[in-house]
Design a protein around this motif. Structure first.
Motif, PDB file in Angstrom:
ATOM      1  N   TRP A  47      24.587 -31.601 101.229  1.00 19.89           N
ATOM      2  CA  TRP A  47      24.393 -32.930 101.839  1.00 19.89           C
ATOM      3  C   TRP A  47      23.072 -33.545 101.364  1.00 19.89           C
ATOM      4  O   TRP A  47      23.010 -34.737 101.040  1.00 19.89           O
ATOM      5  CB  TRP A  47      24.387 -32.776 103.363  1.00 19.89           C
ATOM      6  CG  TRP A  47      23.982 -34.043 104.073  1.00 19.89           C
ATOM      7  CD1 TRP A  47      24.774 -35.114 104.378  1.00 19.89           C
ATOM      8  CD2 TRP A  47      22.661 -34.368 104.533  1.00 19.89           C
ATOM      9  NE1 TRP A  47      24.055 -36.082 105.000  1.00 19.89           N
ATOM     10  CE2 TRP A  47      22.739 -35.659 105.109  1.00 19.89           C
ATOM     11  CE3 TRP A  47      21.449 -33.710 104.506  1.00 19.89           C
ATOM     12  CZ2 TRP A  47      21.635 -36.288 105.666  1.00 19.89           C
ATOM     13  CZ3 TRP A  47      20.350 -34.333 105.051  1.00 19.89           C
ATOM     14  CH2 TRP A  47      20.428 -35.597 105.633  1.00 19.89           C
ATOM     15  N   ALA A  48      21.977 -32.719 101.326  1.00 19.02           N
ATOM     16  CA  ALA A  48      20.678 -33.242 100.905  1.00 19.02           C
ATOM     17  C   ALA A  48      20.717 -33.715  99.455  1.00 19.02           C
ATOM     18  O   ALA A  48      20.083 -34.723  99.101  1.00 19.02           O
ATOM     19  CB  ALA A  48      19.614 -32.166 101.074  1.00 19.02           C
ATOM     20  N   SER A  49      21.476 -33.018  98.595  1.00 21.07           N
ATOM     21  CA  SER A  49      21.595 -33.443  97.197  1.00 21.07           C
ATOM     22  C   SER A  49      22.314 -34.781  97.096  1.00 21.07           C
ATOM     23  O   SER A  49      21.929 -35.650  96.292  1.00 21.07           O
ATOM     24  CB  SER A  49      22.329 -32.376  96.388  1.00 21.07           C
ATOM     25  OG  SER A  49      21.610 -31.164  96.396  1.00 21.07           O
ATOM     26  N   LYS A  50      23.368 -34.976  97.903  1.00 23.78           N
ATOM     27  CA  LYS A  50      24.082 -36.254  97.880  1.00 23.78           C
ATOM     28  C   LYS A  50      23.182 -37.399  98.340  1.00 23.78           C
ATOM     29  O   LYS A  50      23.316 -38.536  97.856  1.00 23.78           O
ATOM     30  CB  LYS A  50      25.318 -36.175  98.771  1.00 23.78           C
ATOM     31  CG  LYS A  50      26.421 -35.283  98.220  1.00 23.78           C
ATOM     32  CD  LYS A  50      27.615 -35.256  99.171  1.00 23.78           C
ATOM     33  CE  LYS A  50      28.714 -34.330  98.644  1.00 23.78           C
ATOM     34  NZ  LYS A  50      29.879 -34.279  99.575  1.00 23.78           N
ATOM     35  N   GLN A  51      22.275 -37.081  99.257  1.00 16.35           N
ATOM     36  CA  GLN A  51      21.354 -38.105  99.748  1.00 16.35           C
ATOM     37  C   GLN A  51      20.151 -38.277  98.823  1.00 16.35           C
ATOM     38  O   GLN A  51      19.242 -39.045  99.135  1.00 16.35           O
ATOM     39  CB  GLN A  51      20.856 -37.720 101.148  1.00 16.35           C
ATOM     40  CG  GLN A  51      21.968 -37.535 102.169  1.00 16.35           C
ATOM     41  CD  GLN A  51      22.772 -38.796 102.398  1.00 16.35           C
ATOM     42  OE1 GLN A  51      22.220 -39.895 102.454  1.00 16.35           O
ATOM     43  NE2 GLN A  51      24.091 -38.659 102.495  1.00 16.35           N
ATOM     44  N   GLU A  52      20.140 -37.533  97.688  1.00 14.45           N
ATOM     45  CA  GLU A  52      19.060 -37.580  96.702  1.00 14.45           C
ATOM     46  C   GLU A  52      17.721 -37.245  97.346  1.00 14.45           C
ATOM     47  O   GLU A  52      16.686 -37.847  97.050  1.00 14.45           O
ATOM     48  CB  GLU A  52      19.012 -38.958  96.026  1.00 14.45           C
ATOM     49  CG  GLU A  52      20.271 -39.296  95.245  1.00 14.45           C
ATOM     50  CD  GLU A  52      20.179 -40.636  94.532  1.00 14.45           C
ATOM     51  OE1 GLU A  52      19.173 -41.352  94.765  1.00 14.45           O
ATOM     52  OE2 GLU A  52      21.083 -40.956  93.751  1.00 14.45           O
ATOM     53  N   LEU A  53      17.746 -36.239  98.238  1.00 15.52           N
ATOM     54  CA  LEU A  53      16.526 -35.774  98.883  1.00 15.52           C
ATOM     55  C   LEU A  53      15.927 -34.618  98.081  1.00 15.52           C
ATOM     56  O   LEU A  53      16.628 -33.939  97.332  1.00 15.52           O
ATOM     57  CB  LEU A  53      16.824 -35.300 100.323  1.00 15.52           C
ATOM     58  CG  LEU A  53      17.409 -36.350 101.272  1.00 15.52           C
ATOM     59  CD1 LEU A  53      17.715 -35.705 102.619  1.00 15.52           C
ATOM     60  CD2 LEU A  53      16.428 -37.510 101.457  1.00 15.52           C
ATOM     61  N   ASP A  54      14.640 -34.423  98.251  1.00 14.43           N
ATOM     62  CA  ASP A  54      13.955 -33.311  97.574  1.00 14.43           C
ATOM     63  C   ASP A  54      14.340 -32.007  98.272  1.00 14.43           C
ATOM     64  O   ASP A  54      14.001 -31.787  99.446  1.00 14.43           O
ATOM     65  CB  ASP A  54      12.441 -33.525  97.626  1.00 14.43           C
ATOM     66  CG  ASP A  54      11.687 -32.425  96.885  1.00 14.43           C
ATOM     67  OD1 ASP A  54      12.340 -31.636  96.163  1.00 14.43           O
ATOM     68  OD2 ASP A  54      10.457 -32.343  97.029  1.00 14.43           O
ATOM     69  N   THR A  55      15.075 -31.163  97.588  1.00 14.83           N
ATOM     70  CA  THR A  55      15.553 -29.904  98.188  1.00 14.83           C
ATOM     71  C   THR A  55      14.618 -28.731  97.913  1.00 14.83           C
ATOM     72  O   THR A  55      14.902 -27.603  98.342  1.00 14.83           O
ATOM     73  CB  THR A  55      16.957 -29.559  97.649  1.00 14.83           C
ATOM     74  OG1 THR A  55      16.898 -29.422  96.225  1.00 14.83           O
ATOM     75  CG2 THR A  55      17.956 -30.645  98.022  1.00 14.83           C
TER      76      THR A  55
END
Length: 505
Positions: free
Chosen positions: A197-205
């Motif tokens: 989900w974080a990758s889809k939101q283009e968040l820093d993982t």
């Protein structure tokens, strides 16, 4: 009138008397015996008995005389006995024929020569010895806890989590309430959904980890001690945990969703492998076993601790070359050693050292461990000196204060207080805490109120206090202590060397 038997007996006795008289007179004749014989009337009964006795005496005397003659004859003519000679027949010796052994052929011993190496200058290689390979340490934290002997690693704490997938709810007629339908899940499943989900939101993982995600929910403040017997004890710090929806987004509304509980277990008793396994087994119920997501020990550098083995030491430098044979060490080859310079060098190095303060174990198990801290070191009072000034023991009782707002040049005076078994916890707005163990609530708040003005004001908003008496297997000794100095850690436990120090009045 006498009877006929008496008369016969008298006659017989009278006759025997004459018989023995004749016997004695015959054996020993003398003049009296000759006159006695003349007085005996013959023939008569007395004469008959007397004659019979004398005849018997003569026979005895004859036998005696004959015996003497035989003895005298034997003495004069002793008998001679000849021993017969036995002749042994002559036996001729048997002639054994001479036997000659056949001649054996001569045997030449062959000469064995050790083959010479083709390359005489090439050294003989040492035999290869396989060194035992160290047992690999499992990456599974639960397996490390269960299989390794961690008793040489210092204090031990670890985090556990139960992960549940909630797929719906139903109305229970018995309890007259809605109950959730739950099935077991895992941290791997939850983290894969959340990272996707974080990758889809283009968040820093890069900063999303299992530990950070689980403990970001904060703590409930619930602390309890458990005793399993045989000195197998632990203290549990109950956290809030975290939750996501089915798409991996944070939150708990709607079904299905995932919830992961979070607790920190601090081993307070035995730390042997058997004790750790007993503690882990006590968390298993209804067929569910928690996952271990973190493991912390205070002395991993111990050589007997299987975790965090230090790298091997480098090879020692080669020995210096020997001096010349004609060298005079007191003159040219060996310079004079100035011990004053060596001492000055050591003193200067020590003065630059900044000794590390005692790091509380709570840094490893609470959120404030990674936040800026001032560790206040308190010391017990130890009487007074000759001038009447108070003396103190070594400062070894810490109070960790997050978000300290100050500098090393501050002139701060903190009061003394009585430490004890009352534990007060002051929770700041970011869920970091100031924990104080005092004699009672009054002592606890007295030192806390002196510390609060030095905490950054933005974290005091919505801060709250709670406390209570903690029951321990070994109660804390009550004594008066005084804050002596503080060491500031800008990045918390990320760097165990303090950035600066402040001394209290």
């Amino acid at each position: 009138m006498r009877s006929g038997g008496d008369a016969l007996g008298r006659e017989l006795a009278y006759g025997l008397n004459w018989y023995f008289s004749g016997l004695l007179n015959g054996l020993f004749p003398n003049q009296e015996t000759a006159s006695l014989e003349e007085s005996i009337p013959f023939p008569s009964a007395e004469g008959g008995f007397y004659s019979r006795g004398k005849d018997d005496a003569n026979k005895v005397q004859d036998a005696i005389d004959n015996g003497k003659k035989i003895v005298d004859d034997l003495r004069e003519n002793p008998p001679r006995f000849e021993i017969p000679q036995i002749k042994i027949p002559k036996i001729e010796r048997i002639q054994i024929p001479e036997i000659k052994l056949p001649d054996l052929p001569e045997f030449e011993i062959p000469e064995f020569k050790i083959p010479e190496l083709q390359d005489k200058d090439k050294p003989i290689p040492d035999p290869k010895i396989d060194k035992p390979k160290p047992i690999p340490v499992s990456k599974s934290l639960e397996r490390q806890l269960r299989d390794l002997e961690l008793s040489e690693c210092g204090s031990i704490s670890f985090g556990i989590s139960y992960v549940t997938k909630r797929i719906g709810e139903y109305f229970d007629e018995k309890t007259r309430s809605f109950q959730q339908i739950e099935i077991p899940s895992s941290l791997d499943e939850v983290m894969s959904l959340h990272l996707a989900w974080a990758s889809k939101q283009e968040l820093d993982t890069s900063g999303i980890s299992t530990l950070a995600w689980l403990e970001s929910g904060g703590a409930t403040g619930s602390i309890y001690n458990e005793n399993l017997g045989n000195n197998v004890t632990y203290r549990a710090y109950q956290g809030i945990g975290n939750a996501i929806r089915a798409d991996g987004s944070p939150g708990i509304r709607g079904y299905p969703n995932y919830y992961a509980s979070q607790s920190i277990i601090e081993v307070t008793g035995l730390t042997t492998k058997t004790a750790i396994n007993s503690i882990l087994n006590s968390f298993t119920f209804n067929g569910r076993t928690p996952e271990v997501y973190r493991l912390d020990v205070s002395n991993s550098s111990n050589k007997n601790c299987p975790l965090g083995k230090p790298p091997p030491l480098p090879d020692p430098p080669p020995d210096p070359p020997p001096p010349d044979e004609d060298c005079d060490c007191m003159a040219k080859c060996c310079p004079d050693i100035d011990y004053r310079k060596i001492k000055a060098f050591i003193d200067e190095a020590i003065s630059k050292l900044d000794l590390v303060a005692a790091i509380p174990i709570s840094w490893q198990i609470r959120n404030e461990g990674n936040r800026p801290q001032l560790v206040i070191q308190c010391a017990e009072e130890n009487g007074v000196d000759k001038e009447g000034n108070k003396k103190y023991k070594s400062a070894k009782y810490p109070i960790s204060v997050p978000h300290w707002d100050g500098s090393p040049g501050d002139k701060i005076s903190l009061p003394s207080y009585i430490k004890g078994n009352y534990e007060g916890i002051y929770t700041l707005s970011d869920n970091s805490k100031v924990t104080i163990n005092a004699q009672n609530e009054i002592e606890c708040k007295r030192i806390l109120n002196a510390i609060k003005p030095h905490i950054s004001k933005k974290y005091l908003k919505d801060a709250y206090f709670k406390g209570g008496l903690i029951v321990r297997d070994e109660p804390i000794k009550e004594s008066r202590v005084k804050p002596r100095y503080g060491r500031y850690f800008k990045n918390g436990q990320k760097n165990n060397k303090p950035d600066w120090r402040v001394d209290f009045k």
